[in-house]
Enzyme design. Sequence first.
Site, PDB file in Angstrom:
ATOM      1  N   LYS A  70      45.866  47.358  28.475  1.00 46.75           N
ATOM      2  CA  LYS A  70      44.705  46.595  28.029  1.00 46.75           C
ATOM      3  C   LYS A  70      43.429  47.376  28.308  1.00 46.75           C
ATOM      4  O   LYS A  70      43.381  48.221  29.220  1.00 46.75           O
ATOM      5  CB  LYS A  70      44.639  45.227  28.720  1.00 46.75           C
ATOM      6  CG  LYS A  70      44.444  45.265  30.222  1.00 46.75           C
ATOM      7  CD  LYS A  70      44.372  43.867  30.802  1.00 46.75           C
ATOM      8  CE  LYS A  70      44.129  43.912  32.307  1.00 46.75           C
ATOM      9  NZ  LYS A  70      42.828  44.492  32.692  1.00 46.75           N
ATOM     10  N   LYS A  99      44.624  43.214  37.242  1.00 49.89           N
ATOM     11  CA  LYS A  99      43.953  44.506  37.107  1.00 49.89           C
ATOM     12  C   LYS A  99      42.494  44.349  36.682  1.00 49.89           C
ATOM     13  O   LYS A  99      42.088  43.313  36.163  1.00 49.89           O
ATOM     14  CB  LYS A  99      44.693  45.367  36.079  1.00 49.89           C
ATOM     15  CG  LYS A  99      46.132  45.669  36.470  1.00 49.89           C
ATOM     16  CD  LYS A  99      46.185  46.611  37.669  1.00 49.89           C
ATOM     17  CE  LYS A  99      47.603  46.800  38.165  1.00 49.89           C
ATOM     18  NZ  LYS A  99      48.095  45.698  38.982  1.00 49.89           N
ATOM     19  N   ASP A 100      41.716  45.429  36.891  1.00 51.76           N
ATOM     20  CA  ASP A 100      40.293  45.446  36.557  1.00 51.76           C
ATOM     21  C   ASP A 100      40.061  45.102  35.086  1.00 51.76           C
ATOM     22  O   ASP A 100      40.879  45.411  34.225  1.00 51.76           O
ATOM     23  CB  ASP A 100      39.700  46.838  36.817  1.00 51.76           C
ATOM     24  CG  ASP A 100      39.825  47.254  38.261  1.00 51.76           C
ATOM     25  OD1 ASP A 100      38.798  47.347  38.926  1.00 51.76           O
ATOM     26  OD2 ASP A 100      40.965  47.494  38.708  1.00 51.76           O
ATOM     27  N   LYS A 101      38.904  44.501  34.830  1.00 51.23           N
ATOM     28  CA  LYS A 101      38.518  44.246  33.440  1.00 51.23           C
ATOM     29  C   LYS A 101      37.900  45.497  32.819  1.00 51.23           C
ATOM     30  O   LYS A 101      38.358  45.969  31.777  1.00 51.23           O
ATOM     31  CB  LYS A 101      37.515  43.091  33.358  1.00 51.23           C
ATOM     32  CG  LYS A 101      37.007  42.857  31.936  1.00 51.23           C
ATOM     33  CD  LYS A 101      35.998  41.739  31.850  1.00 51.23           C
ATOM     34  CE  LYS A 101      35.516  41.563  30.407  1.00 51.23           C
ATOM     35  NZ  LYS A 101      34.520  40.476  30.269  1.00 51.23           N
ATOM     36  N   GLN A 113      36.059  42.472  41.941  1.00 52.96           N
ATOM     37  CA  GLN A 113      36.983  41.896  40.962  1.00 52.96           C
ATOM     38  C   GLN A 113      37.632  40.635  41.503  1.00 52.96           C
ATOM     39  O   GLN A 113      38.068  39.774  40.738  1.00 52.96           O
ATOM     40  CB  GLN A 113      38.084  42.907  40.597  1.00 52.96           C
ATOM     41  CG  GLN A 113      37.558  44.225  40.061  1.00 52.96           C
ATOM     42  CD  GLN A 113      37.427  45.267  41.147  1.00 52.96           C
ATOM     43  OE1 GLN A 113      36.906  45.000  42.222  1.00 52.96           O
ATOM     44  NE2 GLN A 113      37.885  46.472  40.862  1.00 52.96           N
TER      45      GLN A 113
END
Length: 687
Positions: free
Chosen positions: A289, A318-320, A413
């Site tokens: 993503k 997970k991080d954006k 996050q």
Amino acid sequence: MDEGEYSTSCSFSKSSINYHIGFLGSIKKHLEDFVVAEISLNGNLDKVTDSQSEVPESSEMQSCNNKQRAKMQHLEDLGSPGENVKISNTDLQAFQINDTALPSEDVLDLDFVLGDAVSEAVVQFVMLLKSPDCKSDISQNLSLGFFPDKNQRTIIHRAIRQRFPFLMTITNQNEIVVKEDPCYKELHHLVSEEESDKFFQFLDSKIKNSTFTFQNDDNKEHRKAIHHFLNKNFGKLVETKSFMIVDECGHHSSAVNVRFREKNKPSRKRTSAQSQEDDVTYTGFTLHKENLETLEAVGHLASLLGVLPSDFSYAGIKDKRAITYQTMVVKKVTPERLKELSHTVQKKGISISNIHPTSQPLRLGHLAGNHFDIIVRDVKKKMLEYSRELKDLVCEAVENVKVKGFVNYYGPQRFGSVQSVKADQIGLALLKKEMVKAVKLFFTAEGNDPVCVAKKHFLETEDAKETLALMPNHKVRERMILRAINRFGFGEDGCTQGWLSIPHGMRLFYIHACCSQIWNEAASYRIQTYGNHVVQGDLVFNTTYEDNSGLSCQEVHVVSAKEATDNFYSIVQVVLPMPGNNIKYPENKLGDWYKETLKRHGLELCKFRINSLKLNIPGCYRRLLAFPKNLKYQLHETNVLGTNKETILANDLCPNSDSLPYLSLSFDLNPSCYATVCLQEIMKSDL
């Protein structure tokens, strides 16, 4: 919102264990600058981009590194204080063997596993322990160094135990430490040394259906003492029984027999629900993503597949603002159907690959860690007039953190870095069972995009039906809560039903965010109060063992006054608790701080159970310090006149930065450790 009441997201003074100057730079200017890939339990990466999978060191930086490492040499025994025996790096090279060189499990030759030099060091250590001059009240440890590979650690543990049964091996931050086993000493007071050796070798072999019998013993009280010792120390692993023995002359005697416990077998009678569960289809895949939250990506996939978000399982969020790769499992979807969908999802910043059938879902935390490939742009000195070279400042900063580690804060996050109301504030309201207030916080938003417009409309009108018409379809959590409120009303019961309508993991996320913020503040207070010293009342991970599922577990221990005075433990072993209903708090000033902080947030009577939301928060322990592993880095000096690929890349991505250098880093972190926190410590600046 009462700002004084919801104050957990307010900034706090972060503490540090490193005192280098650092440098300035920018991260996440482009998605390609921050790439994250999960490391599975078997050590494999889900996916790593070819261009950033390796970060070589230039000869100039390597020279700088050697100078810096020389300065840091005295810190290499950080985890081996007191009377510990130390092995030099040259000795370690003898037994840092590759996976392909590992012997089979039944080949446990210590010289082969460790190499001659280190094996001899172990023998000398054993002679020291056996020496009559060795003081029993002084702890003796032998550090064997760091082993990132789990299989390699397993073989070393087995080899040590089989050769020297009276030793125990402990893993801390991938470091193997050898010490005398107190359980062995206790058993040796009851039986002979030969029997003690044979019993611990039997225990370590874990051969199914095997048994061990102690020598004949007619003293009932003595047999009782053996039973008590075994049940107290190994009751979960073995079971014991005394039985009668008749010799050839007809004499009767008794002996203690030991066998491994059988794993609990499921009942033969199965319910219809269990039978249906056996027939459920699970499909695993790798999710790639870009610029999407994990939960948002799950929402997209759930909507397209016609399943619930709770049908997806994953090891971590997970991080954006990054490119991320992670393993996922979806329930009730076949591999064929998922393959048909793979072309559709690419339009939404998502792609899926490595689609395969699997037998079970994933669990949170069921991974070895995460691998990061990061570019820091526009690297420059904090003070232009400062006389030191930029490469020296960078080298000093990275090497300091590489050796000393960093305070293991939860990163932004964990709380949400864009919303005006953070996740921990919502979690605090849920812990206080203020369901309506939690919903209002959840729908608080700033901005004019469609999602924010819909949220503002709900807060102004409290009309869930109208808001549903405005809320974009991919905002799965918001729509679930709104549907429940539309059905049950905007009161405590309706809002409770709203929270119940979203997956259990999502509800838990907000609670964990609140507890994480408390942990962050506790970590700062701990460093400010006690620094890098282990003090009486601290909590440490004392031993590492494997539970029945094969996962690594650790037991927490309260440091005594004598252990603190003797420097028995290292700061790398110190842990702080995440608040919950099944944890110990430190027995020093930090413990008092926890009590005062919980009271300040109105949680002094909190049981950390929310029955109405089916949430139980047992709490956990988190290491105070974290360390980047397999760290590589290079400072790239750009050349305005050049036309090479590196120069073009830097100038194209940083057109207004006057060709400033950029720093590439590659490293691994344990689960739930944050690369942004590591970078903040390296650069000594907010990102």
